[in-house]
Design a protein around this motif. Structure first.
Motif, mmCIF file in Angstrom:
data_model
loop_
_atom_site.group_PDB
_atom_site.id
_atom_site.type_symbol
_atom_site.label_atom_id
_atom_site.label_comp_id
_atom_site.label_asym_id
_atom_site.label_seq_id
_atom_site.Cartn_x
_atom_site.Cartn_y
_atom_site.Cartn_z
ATOM 1 N N ARG A 47 -57.743 34.120 28.511
ATOM 2 C CA ARG A 47 -56.381 34.592 28.385
ATOM 3 C C ARG A 47 -55.039 34.259 28.996
ATOM 4 O O ARG A 47 -54.253 32.939 27.831
ATOM 5 C CB ARG A 47 -55.741 35.899 28.174
ATOM 6 N N ILE A 50 -55.965 29.811 28.221
ATOM 7 C CA ILE A 50 -55.147 29.629 26.768
ATOM 8 C C ILE A 50 -54.047 29.823 27.304
ATOM 9 O O ILE A 50 -53.991 28.884 26.850
ATOM 10 C CB ILE A 50 -56.119 30.878 26.341
ATOM 11 N N ALA A 51 -52.877 31.005 27.918
ATOM 12 C CA ALA A 51 -52.338 30.858 28.243
ATOM 13 C C ALA A 51 -51.597 29.040 28.593
ATOM 14 O O ALA A 51 -50.468 28.405 28.498
ATOM 15 C CB ALA A 51 -51.310 31.198 28.609
ATOM 16 N N ALA A 55 -58.100 26.076 26.142
ATOM 17 C CA ALA A 55 -59.111 27.035 25.173
ATOM 18 C C ALA A 55 -60.493 26.307 24.865
ATOM 19 O O ALA A 55 -61.067 27.438 25.093
ATOM 20 C CB ALA A 55 -57.970 27.227 24.117
ATOM 21 N N SER A 80 -55.962 28.970 19.115
ATOM 22 C CA SER A 80 -54.777 27.918 19.950
ATOM 23 C C SER A 80 -54.967 25.961 19.592
ATOM 24 O O SER A 80 -54.547 25.879 20.027
ATOM 25 C CB SER A 80 -55.177 28.413 21.132
#
Length: 294
Positions: A47, A50-51, A55, A80
């Protein structure tokens, strides 16, 4: 024992994530963790990636994995990247087959809310059992729905069993910013402590501090915090959006910041809301015509 509790193994990496210290999450030393915490740790790291805009790499990383937690992460990564329909379909399938899974609840709720499916998000999140991540997300959803009363109720209930948890403090501060009054200052203390301490500082906490400063009428301090955030990450959309708001407040030209925000985050909620309001204004204005007297 809850691994995210004050006595749990994952308290530090969990706090890093919610403080917006995503690189620290990725670099966290997991060598001493118990085997049962390997998957929760991996989910947090994915996660975080991804932030940070990774992604596509995350999707490649979890390809072929069967765990519902990793399927949820894949859906978040797809969302995303703009693959909304595929992400929502995956989450809805997981909500039917693994609705008791905490990761599915939290990531699923995140995707569903972002896709505009608030009621589905809350229905999934409400199945949690003492999950502060779920509480925090439910609080955010209620605030977006302008149901401050329900957000306050959610946080107050969590405070009784979670006490001085970071997530409860953050959620309480979000609600405080909506309630106003002396709650602005209380929220400022929380975010300022996070933003200024080297061990907890991040662009997320800097922007949060700046928002509090704006509510308190301290424009120069807010600008300083936002400029620090932009300096650390020039394409951070939340810092740019809030700097744009500050620029409007000070009566300066916003064309450059608006252009920058459109470039880095063309579908940012601020821009979407601005476009909607502009269209409503144009429709209202079209009903009237100027009358000129001779």
């Amino acid at each position: 024992m809850d691994p995210y509790s004050a006595e749990g193994e994952l308290i530090n990496i969990h706090n890093h994530f919610h403080q917006g210290q995503y690189q620290e999450v990725i670099d966290f030393d997991t060598s001493a963790l118990s085997p049962e915490n390997a998957l929760p740790t991996r989910v947090l790291a994915l996660r975080a990636r991804i932030a940070l805009g990774q992604a596509e790499d995350v999707i490649a990383d979890v390809r072929g994995e069967s765990e519902p937690e990793l399927a949820a992460v894949r859906a978040l990564a797809e969302f995303s990247l703009g693959k909304t329909d595929a992400a929502v379909k995956t989450i809805e399938e997981l909500a039917s087959s693994a609705s008791d899974n905490q990761t599915v609840q939290v990531i699923g709720g995140t995707v569903l809310q972002a896709a505009g499916k608030s009621e589905e998000a809350i229905a999934l999140l409400s199945q949690h059992t003492n999950s502060l991540d779920a509480v925090a997300l439910i609080t955010q959803i209620h605030l977006q729905q302008n149901r401050t009363d329900l957000a306050l109720k959610e946080v107050s209930a969590a405070r009784r069993w979670a006490q001085d948890s970071l997530l409860v403090n953050l959620a309480e501060s979000w609600v405080g910013l909506r309630l106003g009054g002396d709650k602005y200052q209380q929220a400022f203390y929380v975010f300022e402590e996070l933003a200024q301490a080297p061990s907890t500082s991040s662009i997320v906490s800097l922007v949060s501090q700046a928002v509090c400063e704006l509510h308190l009428g301290r424009v120069e301090e807010a600008q300083s915090a936002l400029e620090q955030a932009v300096q650390k990450q020039p394409d951070y959309a939340e810092a740019i959006a809030n700097l744009l708001v500050l620029t409007v407040i000070t009566g300066k030209d916003v064309s450059e910041l608006t252009s920058t925000l459109k470039k880095v985050a063309p579908k940012h909620l601020f821009l979407v809301d601005l476009e909607e309001k502009s269209e409503l204004f144009d429709k209202a204005a079209a009903k009237y015509s100027a009358k000129v007297s001779a």
